[in-house]
Design an enzyme around this catalytic site. Structure first.
Site, mmCIF file in Angstrom:
data_model
loop_
_atom_site.group_PDB
_atom_site.id
_atom_site.type_symbol
_atom_site.label_atom_id
_atom_site.label_comp_id
_atom_site.label_asym_id
_atom_site.label_seq_id
_atom_site.Cartn_x
_atom_site.Cartn_y
_atom_site.Cartn_z
ATOM 1 N N LYS A 93 17.369 1.143 10.605
ATOM 2 C CA LYS A 93 17.573 0.511 9.301
ATOM 3 C C LYS A 93 18.808 -0.388 9.321
ATOM 4 O O LYS A 93 18.800 -1.494 8.764
ATOM 5 C CB LYS A 93 17.712 1.578 8.209
ATOM 6 C CG LYS A 93 16.454 2.397 7.962
ATOM 7 C CD LYS A 93 15.324 1.535 7.439
ATOM 8 C CE LYS A 93 14.104 2.374 7.079
ATOM 9 N NZ LYS A 93 12.975 1.554 6.597
ATOM 10 N N ARG A 102 5.826 13.864 4.615
ATOM 11 C CA ARG A 102 7.001 13.595 5.439
ATOM 12 C C ARG A 102 7.839 14.859 5.482
ATOM 13 O O ARG A 102 8.400 15.271 4.457
ATOM 14 C CB ARG A 102 7.813 12.422 4.863
ATOM 15 C CG ARG A 102 7.002 11.144 4.818
ATOM 16 C CD ARG A 102 7.845 9.922 4.541
ATOM 17 N NE ARG A 102 7.026 8.717 4.579
ATOM 18 C CZ ARG A 102 7.512 7.489 4.611
ATOM 19 N NH1 ARG A 102 8.807 7.294 4.631
ATOM 20 N NH2 ARG A 102 6.707 6.453 4.635
ATOM 21 N N SER A 120 0.822 -1.217 0.000
ATOM 22 C CA SER A 120 0.000 0.000 0.000
ATOM 23 C C SER A 120 0.854 1.265 0.000
ATOM 24 O O SER A 120 0.347 2.367 -0.221
ATOM 25 C CB SER A 120 -0.929 0.022 1.219
ATOM 26 O OG SER A 120 -0.180 0.059 2.425
ATOM 27 N N GLY A 121 2.157 1.123 0.220
ATOM 28 C CA GLY A 121 3.051 2.271 0.218
ATOM 29 C C GLY A 121 3.483 2.648 -1.187
ATOM 30 O O GLY A 121 3.204 1.935 -2.155
ATOM 31 N N GLU A 122 4.186 3.760 -1.310
ATOM 32 C CA GLU A 122 4.572 4.257 -2.626
ATOM 33 C C GLU A 122 5.433 3.263 -3.394
ATOM 34 O O GLU A 122 5.180 2.978 -4.565
ATOM 35 C CB GLU A 122 5.308 5.602 -2.484
ATOM 36 C CG GLU A 122 4.465 6.721 -1.917
ATOM 37 C CD GLU A 122 3.265 7.050 -2.786
ATOM 38 O OE1 GLU A 122 3.332 6.837 -4.010
ATOM 39 O OE2 GLU A 122 2.252 7.517 -2.237
ATOM 40 N N THR A 123 6.459 2.722 -2.753
ATOM 41 C CA THR A 123 7.330 1.769 -3.436
ATOM 42 C C THR A 123 6.611 0.454 -3.683
ATOM 43 O O THR A 123 6.722 -0.135 -4.763
ATOM 44 C CB THR A 123 8.610 1.522 -2.619
ATOM 45 O OG1 THR A 123 9.265 2.771 -2.367
ATOM 46 C CG2 THR A 123 9.567 0.599 -3.374
ATOM 47 N N TYR A 152 16.545 6.837 12.768
ATOM 48 C CA TYR A 152 16.107 6.265 11.493
ATOM 49 C C TYR A 152 17.189 5.376 10.896
ATOM 50 O O TYR A 152 16.938 4.217 10.540
ATOM 51 C CB TYR A 152 15.741 7.387 10.521
ATOM 52 C CG TYR A 152 15.248 6.897 9.178
ATOM 53 C CD1 TYR A 152 13.924 6.519 8.998
ATOM 54 C CD2 TYR A 152 16.110 6.811 8.081
ATOM 55 C CE1 TYR A 152 13.461 6.070 7.770
ATOM 56 C CE2 TYR A 152 15.663 6.359 6.848
ATOM 57 C CZ TYR A 152 14.342 5.992 6.703
ATOM 58 O OH TYR A 152 13.891 5.536 5.483
ATOM 59 N N LEU A 183 13.549 9.204 -2.047
ATOM 60 C CA LEU A 183 12.695 8.625 -3.079
ATOM 61 C C LEU A 183 11.903 9.724 -3.776
ATOM 62 O O LEU A 183 11.151 10.460 -3.132
ATOM 63 C CB LEU A 183 11.750 7.596 -2.461
ATOM 64 C CG LEU A 183 12.438 6.366 -1.853
ATOM 65 C CD1 LEU A 183 11.415 5.484 -1.139
ATOM 66 C CD2 LEU A 183 13.176 5.569 -2.925
#
Length: 242
Positions: free
Chosen positions: A147, A178, A27-30, A143, A170
């Site tokens: 990761k 964001r 459901s996310g952009e990527t 962040y 991105l």
């Protein structure tokens, strides 16, 4: 990585293997672009989305997409959703501004790691992880620290093949706001590729790099693709359109 001239044949060879795939974060952009490209290239015999809610698609091309709805707080209960997939793509992620520090860690580290563990136990051979430029478990920035931590933990699972992608900013029309990212997209999007290549990349380029890497022979058990490598591998435009 394979020479780009060899990619069409590599895609056809890959299709003949009739592999199955799951996508986390569709459901996310990527994730949305990844799903569209996977269907457009017709790479897999079975495509499954694993998420917290069922997604709605109007296009005919999506009619055979399977969906598994899970509760990420109780993933062990949904272990069956992760069984029987040859390949997995993880595009899960949130932001500190949206979920708070604890919520961010919960999603970007805990959910991702637990999903990877279940995928490994379920027979997944090739796990693809969307990470971030600068990921470092020793970083003082939460962040990048998170990761880096999840990269290290997933590597310890010893998938037959693990591909980690570290894109920069991105470039996309993200629905979710964001802070700072919108300005970065505008800034890098206006620069020549040679200037922006170390810091930004279009989402579709990331996705095509993922899929071009997927069909190419592995360079080792663990592959780490930084932003410049992603830009190089993802610029192949000879791909089918959905």
């Amino acid at each position: 990585m394979a020479d780009k001239e060899a990619l069409p044949k590599l895609r056809e060879d890959f299709k003949m293997q009739n592999k199955s795939v799951f996508i986390l974060g569709a459901s996310g952009e990527t994730g949305k672009v990844l799903l569209k490209e996977i269907l457009g290239q017709n790479l897999f015999s079975k495509v499954t989305l694993i998420g917290r809610r069922k997604l709605t698609f109007e296009e005919e091309a999506y009619k055979n997409v399977n969906q598994e709805v899970v509760d990420f707080e109780k993933l062990d209960v949904y272990a069956s959703a992760f069984q029987g997939h040859d390949v997995g793509f993880c595009c899960l992620g949130t932001t500190r501004s949206k979920a708070g520090a604890e919520g961010f860690v919960r999603v970007d580290r805990d959910y991702v790691l637990k999903s990877a563990e279940l995928a490994k136990a379920g027979g997944c051979k090739h796990f693809n992880l969307l990470s971030s430029r600068g990921a470092d478990k020793s970083s003082s920035f939460l962040y990048l620290q998170v990761k880096g931590e999840v990269e290290a933990k997933v590597e310890e699972l010893k998938f037959d093949r693990l591909s980690v992608f570290r894109p920069g900013v991105l470039l996309c029309d993200r629905q979710e706001s964001r802070p700072g990212e919108w300005l970065a997209r505008k800034f890098f999007g206006s620069l020549p590729d040679s200037w922006a290549s170390g810091y930004a990349v279009p989402v579709v380029t990331v996705v095509r790099a993922m899929l071009n890497n997927l069909v190419s022979p592995s360079s080792g058990q663990m592959e780490l693709l930084e932003n410049k490598a992603i830009l190089h591998l993802g610029k192949d435009r000879d791909v089918p359109k959905l």
